[in-house]
Design an enzyme around this catalytic site. Structure first.
Site, short mmCIF file in Angstrom:
data_model
loop_
_atom_site.label_atom_id
_atom_site.label_comp_id
_atom_site.label_asym_id
_atom_site.label_seq_id
_atom_site.Cartn_x
_atom_site.Cartn_y
_atom_site.Cartn_z
N ARG A 153 0.85 -1.20 0.00
CA ARG A 153 0.00 0.00 0.00
C ARG A 153 0.89 1.25 0.00
O ARG A 153 0.84 2.06 0.93
CB ARG A 153 -0.93 -0.02 1.21
CG ARG A 153 -1.64 -1.34 1.48
CD ARG A 153 -2.60 -1.77 0.40
NE ARG A 153 -3.81 -1.01 0.31
CZ ARG A 153 -4.90 -1.25 1.04
NH1 ARG A 153 -4.91 -2.21 1.93
NH2 ARG A 153 -5.99 -0.53 0.87
N GLN A 210 -0.26 3.00 -5.71
CA GLN A 210 -1.66 3.41 -5.51
C GLN A 210 -2.55 3.13 -6.74
O GLN A 210 -3.68 2.70 -6.60
CB GLN A 210 -1.72 4.90 -5.21
CG GLN A 210 -2.47 5.19 -3.95
CD GLN A 210 -2.20 6.59 -3.42
OE1 GLN A 210 -1.42 7.36 -3.99
NE2 GLN A 210 -2.84 6.92 -2.32
N ASP A 267 -3.80 -0.48 -6.87
CA ASP A 267 -4.30 -1.01 -5.60
C ASP A 267 -5.79 -1.38 -5.68
O ASP A 267 -6.68 -0.57 -5.42
CB ASP A 267 -4.06 0.07 -4.53
CG ASP A 267 -4.40 -0.40 -3.13
OD1 ASP A 267 -4.96 -1.50 -2.98
OD2 ASP A 267 -4.10 0.35 -2.18
N SER A 270 -7.94 -0.84 -2.45
CA SER A 270 -8.48 0.50 -2.22
C SER A 270 -9.66 0.78 -3.14
O SER A 270 -10.68 1.32 -2.69
CB SER A 270 -7.40 1.57 -2.46
OG SER A 270 -6.47 1.52 -1.42
N TYR A 328 -1.25 -0.86 8.05
CA TYR A 328 -2.37 -1.68 8.51
C TYR A 328 -2.54 -1.57 10.02
O TYR A 328 -1.61 -1.18 10.72
CB TYR A 328 -2.15 -3.15 8.13
CG TYR A 328 -2.38 -3.41 6.67
CD1 TYR A 328 -3.67 -3.54 6.17
CD2 TYR A 328 -1.33 -3.51 5.78
CE1 TYR A 328 -3.90 -3.75 4.83
CE2 TYR A 328 -1.54 -3.73 4.43
CZ TYR A 328 -2.84 -3.85 3.96
OH TYR A 328 -3.07 -4.06 2.63
P1 NAD Z 1 -8.44 -2.49 6.51
O1 NAD Z 1 -9.55 -2.86 5.58
O2 NAD Z 1 -7.33 -3.46 6.75
O3 NAD Z 1 -9.08 -2.09 7.92
C1 NAD Z 1 -10.10 -1.10 8.00
C2 NAD Z 1 -9.85 -0.16 9.15
O4 NAD Z 1 -10.17 -0.82 10.37
C3 NAD Z 1 -8.42 0.34 9.28
O5 NAD Z 1 -8.41 1.74 9.21
C4 NAD Z 1 -8.02 -0.16 10.68
O6 NAD Z 1 -7.14 0.72 11.33
C5 NAD Z 1 -9.35 -0.26 11.37
N1 NAD Z 1 -9.38 -1.07 12.61
C6 NAD Z 1 -8.77 -2.25 12.89
N2 NAD Z 1 -9.07 -2.65 14.15
C7 NAD Z 1 -9.92 -1.73 14.67
C8 NAD Z 1 -10.60 -1.57 15.91
N3 NAD Z 1 -10.46 -2.43 16.90
N4 NAD Z 1 -11.39 -0.49 16.06
C9 NAD Z 1 -11.55 0.44 15.08
N5 NAD Z 1 -10.92 0.35 13.89
C10 NAD Z 1 -10.12 -0.71 13.68
O7 NAD Z 1 -7.81 -1.09 6.09
P2 NAD Z 1 -7.60 -0.48 4.65
O8 NAD Z 1 -8.73 0.40 4.33
O9 NAD Z 1 -7.25 -1.56 3.71
O10 NAD Z 1 -6.35 0.44 4.87
C11 NAD Z 1 -5.19 -0.10 5.45
C12 NAD Z 1 -4.11 0.93 5.50
O11 NAD Z 1 -3.53 1.15 4.24
C13 NAD Z 1 -4.61 2.29 5.96
O12 NAD Z 1 -3.62 2.84 6.78
C14 NAD Z 1 -4.70 3.08 4.70
O13 NAD Z 1 -4.62 4.47 4.91
C15 NAD Z 1 -3.50 2.53 4.00
N6 NAD Z 1 -3.59 2.72 2.57
C16 NAD Z 1 -2.54 3.34 1.93
C17 NAD Z 1 -2.59 3.51 0.58
C18 NAD Z 1 -1.47 4.15 -0.15
O14 NAD Z 1 -0.75 4.95 0.39
N7 NAD Z 1 -1.29 3.76 -1.38
C19 NAD Z 1 -3.67 3.07 -0.14
C20 NAD Z 1 -4.71 2.46 0.53
C21 NAD Z 1 -4.64 2.29 1.89
#
Ligand code: NAD
Length: 363
Positions: free
Chosen positions: A119, A124, A127, A130, A225
């Site tokens: 990620r 991006q 991805d 996302s 994550y």
């Molecule tokens: P995910 O689907 O793995 O999880 C969803 C959300 O649930 C996350 O924000 C996580 O912190 C949250 N979570 C986990 N346990 C929890 C709890 N007990 N209570 C409340 N919330 C809880 O997450 P995602 O949407 O796939 O994103 C994962 C990471 O990747 C994030 O930090 C996101 O910003 C990052 N990301 C980066 C890029 C990039 O830079 N290219 C692109 C996409 C996502």
């Protein structure tokens, strides 16, 4: 190189849409499409042919393609017809399916798993997690609106005033943030939780309230994550959720920890405190659910509260979901090929991250 696009067995999406075909051709990739592969997403065979993709039977695609793409992985039985020199690209989810990598290794396969692309900013545009999560977050709000017996926005009418709906979003990753933005656009009042400190600013910037629970485990080494939280933290978090759930009309849960069971945030006792008619949409249903009563792909009604579990909501918007998937795939193939051939550069973190078999050789 020939890219073979298969019709999904259990999903309305298709991995490549007609509009992307010329982009593949530009990078030296011919596209072969199984008959009717795009039909459920409203892409006809004729639309593929207009873009000079070849439409043929499944067996012929499998015979001729150098790379076979499917959104959901082929079963072990289906893989028997694939030759080992062919590449498989799919969403194998090795973090959730612990058997898949050893099975592919044993068969001597070459396989990329799109969900393993790191990620990072550079990756991006490739991805798929996302793209699909963003659609799921949007659709979660739309589905909640379909089930909710009331308005999202405040309404002032000659017949009386209606208060805005209260929406609680648990997990503010990609899906959660899109759910917050959509619920705000519809005029509801939104509160959100996340364990990652980085999420706070994003939630606030969307005009929602961020609810904090002290003492979350440090996630700085987890590649963006979330990490698993202690039982003590989750207990305090559940108490905080319960206090807000009692006032909420809609709860959208998206909290996931990669490779683990989803954290339980809404136990049955909390559901029983909620208002009749309120709605829970659980996007974490396939990994155990954030709500104790969730069943994946089912609507459960408990004491008047409607709980809809669905971890594949992107499938319910197959046209746009397929278009974004196709663009992500094109960007990935453009990155990993040179003169129309796959080049496995193991010093590249995107390529080595997505390659699940063959396993990288020890230096
Ligand atoms: P995910 O689907 O793995 O999880 C969803 C959300 O649930 C996350 O924000 C996580 O912190 C949250 N979570 C986990 N346990 C929890 C709890 N007990 N209570 C409340 N919330 C809880 O997450 P995602 O949407 O796939 O994103 C994962 C990471 O990747 C994030 O930090 C996101 O910003 C990052 N990301 C980066 C890029 C990039 O830079 N290219 C692109 C996409 C996502």
């Amino acid at each position: 190189m020939k890219l073979g696009v298969l019709k999904e067995n259990t999903d309305q999406r298709v991995a490549v849409v007609p509009d992307t075909v010329p982009k593949f051709q530009k990078i030296g990739i011919e596209v072969l499409v199984e008959k009717n592969a795009g039909a459920a997403a409203q892409f006809s065979d004729a639309a593929y042919q207009e873009q000079e993709a070849q439409v043929m039977d499944r067996a012929e695609v499998i015979k001729q393609a150098d790379v076979i793409i499917s959104i959901h992985p082929l079963s072990a039985e289906e893989r028997q017809s694939i030759r080992t020199e062919q590449w498989l690209i799919s969403q194998f989810e090795p973090f959730n399916d612990k058997e898949i990598t050893p099975a592919l290794e044993k068969e001597g396969r070459n396989a990329f798993s799109l969900d393993m692309i790191p990620r990072t900013t550079l990756a991006q545009s490739m991805d798929i997690l996302s793209s699909m999560a963003s659609i799921a977050g949007y659709k979660a709000v739309i589905e909640a609106g379909r089930l909710l017996p009331r308005y999202f926005p405040m309404m002032i009418t000659a017949a009386g005033s209606i208060k805005p709906a209260k929406v609680l979003v648990l997990g503010a990753g990609v899906a959660g943030l899109q759910a917050i933005a959509t619920a705000r656009r519809l005029g509801s009042m939104v509160e959100a939780f996340d364990t990652r400190t980085a999420a706070k600013e994003e939630v606030l910037s969307l005009g929602a309230k961020f609810v904090e629970v002290e003492g979350a485990a440090d996630d700085s080494g987890a590649g963006g994550y979330a990490v698993e939280q202690s039982e003590d933290f989750l207990k305090r978090q559940r108490a905080e959720v319960q206090a807000r759930a009692m006032k909420a009309d809609v709860i959208i849960t998206t909290a996931q920890v990669r490779g683990r069971k989803a954290p339980l945030l809404v136990p049955t006792s909390t559901v029983e405190q909620m208002k009749p008619g309120s709605v829970i949409i659980d996007l974490a249903a396939s990994t155990g659910g954030n709500c104790e009563l969730s069943k994946d792909q089912e609507l459960v009604v408990h004491q008047g509260v409607q709980i809809y579990g669905n971890s594949n909501l992107a499938e319910l918007m197959p046209q746009d979901a397929s278009t974004l998937y196709s663009n992500n795939l094109h960007n990935f193939l453009k990155y990993i090929t040179k003169d129309g051939e796959i080049e496995v550069r193991m010093d590249d973190e995107i390529i080595s991250g997505a390659l699940i078999t063959p396993a990288p050789k020890e230096a």
